[in-house]
Scaffold this active site. Structure first.
Site, PDB file in Angstrom:
ATOM      1  N   ASP A 183      -4.572   3.586  -3.038  1.00  0.00           N
ATOM      2  CA  ASP A 183      -5.636   3.109  -2.139  1.00  0.00           C
ATOM      3  C   ASP A 183      -6.789   4.098  -2.067  1.00  0.00           C
ATOM      4  O   ASP A 183      -7.917   3.707  -1.757  1.00  0.00           O
ATOM      5  CB  ASP A 183      -5.139   2.954  -0.682  1.00  0.00           C
ATOM      6  CG  ASP A 183      -4.011   1.959  -0.537  1.00  0.00           C
ATOM      7  OD1 ASP A 183      -3.879   1.075  -1.396  1.00  0.00           O
ATOM      8  OD2 ASP A 183      -3.254   2.086   0.443  1.00  0.00           O
ATOM      9  N   HIS A 201      -1.454   4.021   0.618  1.00  0.00           N
ATOM     10  CA  HIS A 201      -0.714   4.133  -0.641  1.00  0.00           C
ATOM     11  C   HIS A 201      -1.523   5.087  -1.519  1.00  0.00           C
ATOM     12  O   HIS A 201      -2.769   5.103  -1.421  1.00  0.00           O
ATOM     13  CB  HIS A 201      -0.666   2.818  -1.410  1.00  0.00           C
ATOM     14  CG  HIS A 201      -0.022   1.670  -0.704  1.00  0.00           C
ATOM     15  ND1 HIS A 201      -0.663   0.909   0.228  1.00  0.00           N
ATOM     16  CD2 HIS A 201       1.209   1.131  -0.849  1.00  0.00           C
ATOM     17  CE1 HIS A 201       0.153  -0.055   0.648  1.00  0.00           C
ATOM     18  NE2 HIS A 201       1.299   0.059   0.016  1.00  0.00           N
TER      19      HIS A 201
HETATM   20  C1  XUL Z   1       3.790  -5.456   1.865  1.00  0.00           C
HETATM   21  C2  XUL Z   1       3.724  -4.341   2.820  1.00  0.00           C
HETATM   22  C3  XUL Z   1       3.242  -3.040   2.288  1.00  0.00           C
HETATM   23  C4  XUL Z   1       3.917  -1.873   2.893  1.00  0.00           C
HETATM   24  C5  XUL Z   1       3.560  -0.553   2.254  1.00  0.00           C
HETATM   25  O1  XUL Z   1       4.303  -6.628   2.388  1.00  0.00           O
HETATM   26  O2  XUL Z   1       4.011  -4.494   3.980  1.00  0.00           O
HETATM   27  O3  XUL Z   1       1.862  -2.975   2.453  1.00  0.00           O
HETATM   28  O4  XUL Z   1       3.656  -1.772   4.244  1.00  0.00           O
HETATM   29  O5  XUL Z   1       3.743  -0.549   0.898  1.00  0.00           O
END
Ligand code: XUL
Ligand code: CO
Length: 439
Positions: free
Chosen positions: A102, A99
């Site tokens: 992150d 993300h």
């Molecule tokens: C949350 C989840 C996230 C997504 C990316 O449940 O799976 O980490 O994979 O935002």
């Protein structure tokens, strides 16, 4: 047990090895059915869990320190990146996923500085990718963590939040394109509602569809050729999430004319939260032509939430890899471990052990899925079960050459044919066990 620093590289030693820091089933360059295991599986490291998660839960604070002794935030995030690439080297993992927030210190009160810092880290990641010969699988924008997103991002009742979401997705898309990501994920953590009493569902769905359309048009205009991925999840953190499951996502994509560009990233623990099996979600994606990528993990049947555990259940991985193979394998997607070590597994050694467990479980799943296909008994059974559609009235149905009246007439004149053969579920389940354990 050895310390993290003492382990230079996790080697494949085969199923009889008792060495904790060795692969028993994952042999990256071994060719299976014409492709290397690393290409079949396309393992990816998830930055949020592996590099940032520090053991905190709803009832207690950190049990692990991932600050790398750096008080200066930019230096700390560079140290985190160094650790990530070193870890990928040790584990022979070729891809990673992140993300936006992150990988750099996001400051919601200073967006311009945040963008500058993000760019600086993307430069750094680009250098590390080249140095370590690693690739970005996908990036995503965290449009759920900050207070601004408390009522959703592209489904927020506030248009300024919709615009802020666009800023973050644009920046992350730019990073994704620069770093060569072949997919881009949208997980709508807060794109749903907690109560219908304050929610205009129709407007919210129209808005998020507009958002996805704009994001797609922008990315395509910048040369992005990969997949845009919705990641279905029924709930948590919101009571109801619009991307409930694969079938709901398909309906949404079809309604708003986004099929083709958009596919799905299927997470095992999200499937079970929706009341489905992992393989159900994969099969639904396959038959609808939207399969692309996987967030590999497993839940705990005794706990009703997204525990994001490393996958160790081989039945799950056999059924999963069977679907992946039947879907034609990974193209733009891959197998991202959206999984974290347990709060009590709080050492860096545990990170290695957890990845080894997950990678070996999927490697075994791949080997056994091919064994199941080569064995042929299951596929043959299913083929024969539908044989009535290969001739006579069945063939006419298949080829759209009949109508309700003809079928009614046929049924009336062939009363003795209405018997269905046994489904043989127990026998078929025993074949799976036989395939696993036969030498
Ligand atoms: C949350 C989840 C996230 C997504 C990316 O449940 O799976 O980490 O994979 O935002
Ligand atoms: Co996920």
């Amino acid at each position: 047990m050895k310390r993290y620093e003492e382990i230079k590289k996790v080697e494949y030693l085969g199923p009889n090895s008792k060495e904790p820091f060795a692969f028993k089933y994952y042999n990256p360059d071994e060719v299976i059915h014409g492709k290397k295991m690393r290409e079949h599986l396309k393992f990816a490291l998830s930055y949020w869990h592996t590099i940032n998660y520090s053991g905190t839960d709803m009832f207690g604070g950190d049990t692990e320190d991932k600050n790398f002794n750096e008080a200066d935030l930019m230096k700390r995030y560079k140290a985190k990146a160094d650790f990530a690439f070193d870890l990928m080297d040790k584990l022979s993992i070729d891809y990673y996923c992140f993300h936006d927030v992150d990988v750099y210190p996001y400051d919601p009160n200073d967006l311009k500085k945040s963008l500058k810092n993000f760019n600086e880290i993307v430069d750094y990641l680009e250098v590390l990718q080249k140095k370590h010969n690693k690739k970005l699988l996908w990036a995503t924008s965290n449009n759920f963590g900050d207070k601004a997103f408390m009522a959703g991002a592209a489904t927020s009742p506030n248009a300024d939040v919709f615009a802020l979401s666009a800023l973050k997705v644009k920046a992350t898309m730019d990073a994704n394109i620069r770093l060569g990501g072949t997919a881009y994920v949208f997980w709508g953590g807060r794109e749903g509602y907690d109560t219908l009493l304050n929610t205009d569902m129709g407007l919210e769905l129209d808005n998020i569809a507009k958002f996805f359309t704009m994001a797609r048009d922008y990315a395509r205009s910048k040369g992005f050729k990969g997949d845009f991925l919705l990641e279905p999840k029924p709930k948590e953190p919101t009571k109801h999430q619009y991307d409930f499951d694969v079938a709901t996502c398909c309906n949404f994509l079809r309604t708003y004319n986004l099929l083709g560009d958009f596919k799905v990233n299927i997470e095992a623990n999200h499937a079970t939260l929706a009341g489905h099996t992992f393989e159900h979600e994969l099969r639904t994606a396959r038959v609808n032509g939207v399969f692309s990528s996987i967030d590999a993990n497993q839940g705990d049947p005794m706990l009703g939430w997204d525990t994001d555990q490393f996958p160790t259940n081989i039945y799950d991985t056999i059924y999963c890899m069977y679907e992946v193979i039947k879907a034609g394998g990974f193209v733009n997607g891959g197998l991202n471990f959206d999984a974290k070590t347990r709060r009590q597994s709080n050492t860096f050694e545990d990170i290695l052990l957890a990845y080894i467990a997950g990678m070996d479980t999927f490697a075994l799943g791949l080997r056994l899925a091919y064994k199941l296909i080569d064995d042929g008994r299951i596929d043959e059974f299913v083929k024969n079960r539908y044989d009535s559609y290969n001739h006579g009235i069945g063939l006419k149905i298949k080829e759209n050459k009949t109508n309700l009246e003809e079928l009614a007439d046929y049924a009336l004149n062939n009363p003795n044919k209405v018997t269905v053969d046994s489904g043989r579920q127990e026998y078929l389940e025993s074949i799976i066990n036989n395939v696993i354990f036969e030498k």
